[in-house]
Scaffold this motif. Structure first.
Motif, mmCIF file in Angstrom:
data_model
loop_
_atom_site.group_PDB
_atom_site.id
_atom_site.type_symbol
_atom_site.label_atom_id
_atom_site.label_comp_id
_atom_site.label_asym_id
_atom_site.label_seq_id
_atom_site.Cartn_x
_atom_site.Cartn_y
_atom_site.Cartn_z
ATOM 1 N N GLN A 1 0.809 -1.222 0.000
ATOM 2 C CA GLN A 1 0.000 0.000 0.000
ATOM 3 C C GLN A 1 0.840 1.268 0.000
ATOM 4 O OE1 GLN A 1 -2.879 0.362 3.152
ATOM 5 N NE2 GLN A 1 -3.640 2.306 2.384
ATOM 6 N N GLU A 2 1.867 1.318 0.827
ATOM 7 C CA GLU A 2 2.654 2.550 0.925
ATOM 8 C C GLU A 2 3.285 2.915 -0.413
ATOM 9 O OE1 GLU A 2 6.202 4.556 3.533
ATOM 10 O OE2 GLU A 2 4.976 2.977 4.413
ATOM 11 N N THR A 3 3.856 1.955 -1.092
ATOM 12 C CA THR A 3 4.476 2.215 -2.396
ATOM 13 C C THR A 3 3.419 2.516 -3.451
ATOM 14 O OG1 THR A 3 6.310 0.760 -1.865
ATOM 15 C CG2 THR A 3 5.944 1.235 -4.197
ATOM 16 N N GLU A 4 2.382 1.708 -3.500
ATOM 17 C CA GLU A 4 1.372 1.818 -4.550
ATOM 18 C C GLU A 4 0.518 3.071 -4.437
ATOM 19 O OE1 GLU A 4 1.139 -0.041 -7.211
ATOM 20 O OE2 GLU A 4 2.628 -1.514 -6.613
ATOM 21 N N SER A 5 0.477 3.686 -3.272
ATOM 22 C CA SER A 5 -0.348 4.883 -3.095
ATOM 23 C C SER A 5 0.466 6.168 -3.168
ATOM 24 C CB SER A 5 -1.078 4.819 -1.748
ATOM 25 O OG SER A 5 -0.160 4.915 -0.674
ATOM 26 N N GLU A 6 1.769 6.050 -3.392
ATOM 27 C CA GLU A 6 2.641 7.231 -3.442
ATOM 28 C C GLU A 6 2.403 7.984 -4.749
ATOM 29 O OE1 GLU A 6 5.682 9.942 -3.694
ATOM 30 O OE2 GLU A 6 5.863 8.204 -4.979
ATOM 31 N N LEU A 7 2.281 9.298 -4.646
ATOM 32 C CA LEU A 7 1.949 10.117 -5.814
ATOM 33 C C LEU A 7 2.870 9.853 -7.001
ATOM 34 C CD1 LEU A 7 1.078 13.497 -4.096
ATOM 35 C CD2 LEU A 7 -0.442 12.122 -5.512
ATOM 36 N N GLY A 8 4.166 9.851 -6.799
ATOM 37 C CA GLY A 8 5.111 9.663 -7.892
ATOM 38 C C GLY A 8 5.046 8.276 -8.515
ATOM 39 N N HIS A 9 4.674 7.291 -7.735
ATOM 40 C CA HIS A 9 4.613 5.915 -8.232
ATOM 41 C C HIS A 9 3.478 5.722 -9.236
ATOM 42 C CE1 HIS A 9 4.980 1.556 -8.169
ATOM 43 N NE2 HIS A 9 3.680 1.494 -7.982
ATOM 44 N N LEU A 10 2.408 6.473 -9.072
ATOM 45 C CA LEU A 10 1.241 6.296 -9.947
ATOM 46 C C LEU A 10 1.583 6.531 -11.410
ATOM 47 C CD1 LEU A 10 -1.463 8.076 -7.827
ATOM 48 C CD2 LEU A 10 -1.174 5.629 -8.162
ATOM 49 N N GLN A 11 2.406 7.507 -11.665
ATOM 50 C CA GLN A 11 2.764 7.822 -13.053
ATOM 51 C C GLN A 11 3.411 6.626 -13.726
ATOM 52 O OE1 GLN A 11 5.206 11.269 -12.560
ATOM 53 N NE2 GLN A 11 3.541 12.458 -11.684
ATOM 54 N N ALA A 12 4.324 5.993 -13.042
ATOM 55 C CA ALA A 12 5.010 4.844 -13.627
ATOM 56 C C ALA A 12 4.104 3.615 -13.675
ATOM 57 C CB ALA A 12 6.271 4.524 -12.826
ATOM 58 N N HIS A 13 3.410 3.359 -12.596
ATOM 59 C CA HIS A 13 2.610 2.137 -12.507
ATOM 60 C C HIS A 13 1.409 2.157 -13.445
ATOM 61 C CE1 HIS A 13 1.416 -1.594 -10.595
ATOM 62 N NE2 HIS A 13 0.177 -1.138 -10.601
ATOM 63 N N LEU A 14 0.725 3.286 -13.503
ATOM 64 C CA LEU A 14 -0.458 3.392 -14.364
ATOM 65 C C LEU A 14 -0.103 3.878 -15.767
ATOM 66 C CD1 LEU A 14 -2.970 4.845 -11.765
ATOM 67 C CD2 LEU A 14 -2.769 2.482 -12.548
ATOM 68 N N ARG A 15 1.174 4.164 -15.965
ATOM 69 C CA ARG A 15 1.679 4.643 -17.257
ATOM 70 C C ARG A 15 0.970 5.926 -17.709
ATOM 71 N NH1 ARG A 15 1.859 -1.350 -19.517
ATOM 72 N NH2 ARG A 15 3.801 -1.972 -18.541
ATOM 73 N N TRP A 16 0.823 6.835 -16.775
ATOM 74 C CA TRP A 16 0.210 8.122 -17.043
ATOM 75 C C TRP A 16 1.294 9.182 -17.140
ATOM 76 C CZ3 TRP A 16 -4.185 8.209 -12.824
ATOM 77 C CH2 TRP A 16 -5.215 7.356 -13.220
ATOM 78 N N GLU A 17 1.112 10.111 -18.038
ATOM 79 C CA GLU A 17 1.984 11.282 -18.115
ATOM 80 C C GLU A 17 1.824 12.068 -16.812
ATOM 81 O OE1 GLU A 17 4.125 12.141 -20.532
ATOM 82 O OE2 GLU A 17 3.655 10.261 -21.542
ATOM 83 N N PRO A 18 2.882 12.737 -16.358
ATOM 84 C CA PRO A 18 2.784 13.482 -15.094
ATOM 85 C C PRO A 18 1.622 14.480 -15.044
ATOM 86 C CG PRO A 18 5.063 13.302 -15.753
ATOM 87 C CD PRO A 18 4.236 12.743 -16.888
ATOM 88 N N ALA A 19 1.415 15.226 -16.104
ATOM 89 C CA ALA A 19 0.330 16.216 -16.111
ATOM 90 C C ALA A 19 -1.033 15.540 -16.011
ATOM 91 C CB ALA A 19 0.398 17.082 -17.369
ATOM 92 N N TRP A 20 -1.194 14.405 -16.709
ATOM 93 C CA TRP A 20 -2.464 13.664 -16.660
ATOM 94 C C TRP A 20 -2.679 13.100 -15.254
ATOM 95 C CZ3 TRP A 20 -6.916 13.281 -18.919
ATOM 96 C CH2 TRP A 20 -7.719 12.161 -18.728
ATOM 97 N N ALA A 21 -1.647 12.521 -14.659
ATOM 98 C CA ALA A 21 -1.749 11.978 -13.303
ATOM 99 C C ALA A 21 -2.145 13.074 -12.316
ATOM 100 C CB ALA A 21 -0.433 11.320 -12.892
ATOM 101 N N ASP A 22 -1.505 14.230 -12.432
ATOM 102 C CA ASP A 22 -1.840 15.354 -11.549
ATOM 103 C C ASP A 22 -3.293 15.769 -11.724
ATOM 104 O OD1 ASP A 22 0.746 15.365 -10.609
ATOM 105 O OD2 ASP A 22 1.376 17.089 -11.822
#
Length: 91
Positions: free
Chosen positions: A34-55
């Motif tokens: 949970q701690e890793t998977e819920s980290e803001l920066g991790h979402l971009q890589a894991h979900l393969r989202w561009e930073p602006a889209w993730a934000d």
């Protein structure tokens, strides 16, 4: 016409991404990851989202009361958990 279809698709893409984020967080809730998977920066890589889209999706999720941010980690609210569970039920 075409402009309406484009607007609808853009809105649906955003709605899908919000639901995907909620499901992602639910899948890792109360797990060792949970701690890793819920980290803001991790979402971009894991979900393969561009930073602006993730934000944008995180902001939208917070604004809708589905997610809260605490110390750079995302946590589902009861409404977010309900959305994730409903999304999984409707697969």
């Amino acid at each position: 016409g075409i402009v309406a279809v484009a607007g609808r698709r853009r809105r649906q893409r955003g709605e899908f991404a919000v639901a995907a984020l909620a499901v992602h967080l639910l899948n890792h809730e109360d797990t060792p990851a949970q701690e890793t998977e819920s980290e803001l920066g991790h979402l971009q890589a894991h979900l393969r989202w561009e930073p602006a889209w993730a934000d944008r999706i995180v902001r939208r999720s917070v604004d809708q009361g589905l997610v809260r941010i605490k110390e750079r980690h995302l946590h589902l609210t009861p409404a977010g958990r309900n959305l994730a569970e409903a999304t999984l039920e409707n697969r």
